[in-house]
Write an enzyme that holds these catalytic residues in place. Structure first.
Site, short mmCIF file in Angstrom:
data_model
loop_
_atom_site.label_atom_id
_atom_site.label_comp_id
_atom_site.label_asym_id
_atom_site.label_seq_id
_atom_site.Cartn_x
_atom_site.Cartn_y
_atom_site.Cartn_z
N LYS A 134 -5.71 -6.11 13.69
CA LYS A 134 -6.77 -5.70 12.75
C LYS A 134 -8.11 -5.59 13.46
O LYS A 134 -8.91 -4.72 13.13
CB LYS A 134 -6.87 -6.68 11.58
N LYS A 176 7.83 0.24 7.88
CA LYS A 176 7.77 -0.54 6.65
C LYS A 176 7.03 0.21 5.53
O LYS A 176 6.01 0.82 5.80
CB LYS A 176 7.02 -1.83 6.96
N LYS A 221 1.10 -0.32 1.76
CA LYS A 221 0.06 0.19 0.86
C LYS A 221 -0.92 1.07 1.61
O LYS A 221 -1.43 2.04 1.07
CB LYS A 221 -0.72 -0.98 0.27
#
Ligand code: AMP
Ligand code: TRP
Length: 322
Positions: free
Chosen positions: A109, A190, A193
């Site tokens: 991140k 995967k 969102k």
């Protein structure tokens, strides 16, 4: 068996969250199960206050709609129980900078943005506080959170050695089926969102026509044999795995019923639509009744604080705070 888990109120829930996490929470709910919507964790990345506000309520409503029963388990909001942030500070003085900066999720991140927030680094310490405040023995989490769980165990052991036995050492548990639901358009990635193709994720609140379209357009392969085999047939295997999680039979047994991809997709679309319809309906009822939602949250917050308060006080006293 004391259980605790958390979910971030970020974006609409998809069937990956549902099958990988929430369904497992519903199946294992008991008076010893504590589930929290981790709104403080959501602040580690940029988020509009109005969006966070809406999504926190959406998340609580989705969890209740999916089957969490506040008469059975405790559902609460992290920021409403002040001990989470308070214990997090104490644990920041137990965790080391080195171990936090080695976390994979932090590195990923942090790499994507300049001037990332300190909270992104200390995120797993707050998660450790969430878990340790409840003396949780088991923490159901997806694959991606295992490293944070390992860190939580290390912090708890270090604390206990240094200050006395205060915390229970938790264990990660993984849901048996569908711990990874894949993107329907890119079945090697995967379902997510944030980075998903428009047709790749099925959301809990999708209209039946959208669900049907997404499943019918799911990427498969050029063969025409329905077989459960992740190596060579990720698209079909993903569909079989989703089918299996909703229906309960094994993916192999489901595969043996079909010879054509089209038939498998039509039946799966029907199954998903039928399974999600009551959830979507309950969600709308709950979301349109803010007073009832508020009452559920308030009760959960109180029940959570009753457990977390004494554990926090033990920890702070052990460290020498008077
Ligand atoms: P997140 O949306 O990343 O906050 O994840 C919430 C919960 O859903 C976590 O327990 C994740 O492990 C789980 N989860 C998220 N995406 C998937 C997926 N595609 N398949 C299975 N579980 C997932
Ligand atoms: N970090 C977890 C995630 O992104 C969410 C989380 C926060 C959590 N606190 C927790 C999960 C405590 C389990 C237990 O999915």
């Amino acid at each position: 068996m004391r259980i605790l888990s958390g979910i971030q109120p970020s974006g609409t829930m998809h069937i990956g969250n549902f099958l990988g996490a929430v369904k497992h929470w519903v199946d294992s709910q008991s008076p010893e199960a504590y589930y929290c919507v981790v709104d403080l964790h959501a602040l580690t990345l940029e988020i509009e206050p109005s969006v966070l506000r809406e999504q926190t309520a959406d998340c609580v409503a989705s969890l209740l709609a999916a089957g969490l029963d506040p008469e059975i388990c405790t559902l609460f909001i992290q920021s409403h129980v002040p001990y989470h942030a308070r214990l997090s500070w104490l644990l920041e003085c137990v965790a080391s900078y080195g171990e936090l900066s080695r976390m994979t999720q932090f590195k990923e991140k942090a790499e994507r943005q300049e001037g990332y927030r300190v909270g992104l680094l200390t995120y797993p310490v707050l998660m450790a506080a969430d878990i340790l405040l409840y003396n949780a023995q088991q923490v159901p989490v997806g694959d991606d959170q295992r490293q944070h769980l390992e860190l939580t165990r290390n912090i708890a052991e270090r604390f206990n050695n240094r200050y006395g036995e205060v915390f229970t050492i938790p264990e990660a548990i993984q849901p048996n089926a569908a711990s990874r639901v894949m993107d329907l358009q890119e079945p090697t990635r995967k379902m997510s969102k944030s980075i998903s193709s428009p047709l790749g994720s099925v959301y809990l609140l999708d209209e039946p026509s959208e669900i049907e379209k997404k499943i019918k357009k799911a990427v498969t392969d050029t063969e025409n044999e329905v077989r459960f085999d992740w190596e060579t047939k990720p698209g079909i295997s993903n569909l079989l795995e989703i089918y299996s999680s909703f229906e309960g039979s094994s993916p192999e047994a489901i595969a043996s019923r079909y010879t054509r991809y089209g038939d498998l997709k039509s039946d799966l679309a029907l199954l998903v639509i039928e399974s999600l319809a009551p959830i979507a309906e309950r969600y709308r009822e709950l979301r349109n009744d803010p007073v009832a939602l508020e009452a559920v949250i308030l009760r959960g917050d109180e029940k959570a604080a009753e457990i977390a308060g004494p554990v926090y006080r033990l920890a702070s006293a052990a460290m020498g705070l008077i």
